[in-house]
Design an enzyme around this catalytic site. Structure first.
Site, PDB file in Angstrom:
ATOM      1  CB  SER A  83       3.485   0.742   6.141  1.00  0.00           C
ATOM      2  OG  SER A  83       2.345   0.890   6.953  1.00  0.00           O
TER       3      SER A  83
ATOM      4  CG  HIS B 285      -0.319   0.189   2.532  1.00  0.00           C
ATOM      5  ND1 HIS B 285       0.017  -0.865   3.360  1.00  0.00           N
ATOM      6  CD2 HIS B 285       0.056   1.319   3.203  1.00  0.00           C
ATOM      7  CE1 HIS B 285       0.547  -0.403   4.475  1.00  0.00           C
ATOM      8  NE2 HIS B 285       0.589   0.918   4.401  1.00  0.00           N
TER       9      HIS B 285
ATOM     10  CG  ASP C 193      -0.357  -4.135   2.412  1.00  0.00           C
ATOM     11  OD1 ASP C 193      -0.018  -3.606   1.328  1.00  0.00           O
ATOM     12  OD2 ASP C 193      -0.536  -3.484   3.460  1.00  0.00           O
TER      13      ASP C 193
END
Length: 287
Positions: free
Chosen positions: A235, A130, A160
């Site tokens: 992330s 993402h 992801d």
């Protein structure tokens, strides 16, 4: 001739009367010298014996203590040691998402900040999908400050996870060591760029395994739950065990509000799954 007991003036002095004392005194001196010599020898022998015993007593403790020899530590690394070990493998990722990257009129360009980890000697970088799925430009900054463009080489949308190929490598490429499975209670360290604060580290433990969490696009299963603090910008960063091995890739955090900030629960894709060992509906990242 035998002299009278009283001895007259003209009587001859008997020779033995003069010679006896002369013969007796040297013998006595000799005996005394021998005796003194024996005493001295005895004293020397006792002194030597005491010296040897004392020397032995001084040497015994030294001999009983084993000498130290350097050896590789097999114990766990401290958080600081894990950080120093992994930092050369961690990168800052800045990506534009959608719109016109030039930022012209009517542009809806947005930028995203995330983290990645070098996992191969060819410079391949793993990150969260993402962070880089906006279709714009991707810029990678290495730990030594070198910047380069990068492209998405492959992605697993269901987990992801994305793999990036950088256009240029740093002077020294340091791939991270990839570890095995994590266990509940294991010490872990997260390294990343939360809220744009580059090269940050936090520590905690594995709180649970095989968790399901809501990702950016869909729910993700089989995740590692941990309590090391992570926030937007973390992330794609590595989750590292106390041996300095990457055991997961950070992809999400739990927050019942819309704030999107850390409240004590983070999630990471296990490294085996991120490398394509797990099940996924998307394309396996090429490594």
């Amino acid at each position: 001739m035998t002299a009278a007991p009283g001895g007259g003036a003209d009587a001859e002095q008997p020779t033995p009367a003069v010679e006896k004392p002369a013969g007796r005194w040297p013998a006595e001196r000799l005996r005394r010298n021998v005796f003194v010599g024996a005493v001295l020898a005895w004293a020397v022998a006792i002194t030597a014996l005491l010296f040897l015993r004392t020397g032995d007593q001084r040497e015994v403790p030294g001999a009983a203590v084993p000498s130290a020899s350097p050896s590789a530590s097999e114990g766990p690394l401290s958080v600081a040691e894990v950080y120093r070990t992994l930092l050369p493998s961690v990168v800052l990722i800045q990506a534009t998402t959608g719109g016109n990257s030039a930022g012209g009129a009517g542009s809806t360009t947005e930028s995203a900040t995330g983290t990645g980890v070098i996992v191969n000697a060819d410079g391949t970088i793993l990150t969260a999908a993402h962070v880089v799925d906006g279709g714009g430009t991707i810029t990678v900054t290495y730990a030594d400050g070198t910047e380069t463009a990068a492209v998405v080489a492959g992605a697993d949308a269901a987990q992801d996870i994305a793999a990036l190929t950088p256009a240029r490598l740093p002077e020294t490429v340091v791939p991270a060591v990839l570890g095995g499975g994590a266990a509940v209670g294991d010490d872990v360290v997260a390294i990343g760029n939360p809220l744009g604060l580059t090269a940050s580290t936090t520590s905690g433990v594995v709180s649970g395994l095989d968790r399901v969490a809501r990702g950016e696009a869909a729910q993700i299963s089989g995740l590692i739950q941990f309590d090391a603090a992570v926030n937007p910008g973390s992330s794609g960063g590595p989750l590292v065990n106390d041996q300095g091995q990457v055991v997961g890739v950070v992809v999400a955090l739990a927050n019942p509000t819309d704030a999107g900030t850390f409240i004590g629960i983070g999630f990471a894709v296990p490294i085996g799954t991120a490398l394509g060992a797990g099940q996924g509906d998307g394309q396996v990242p090429p490594l």
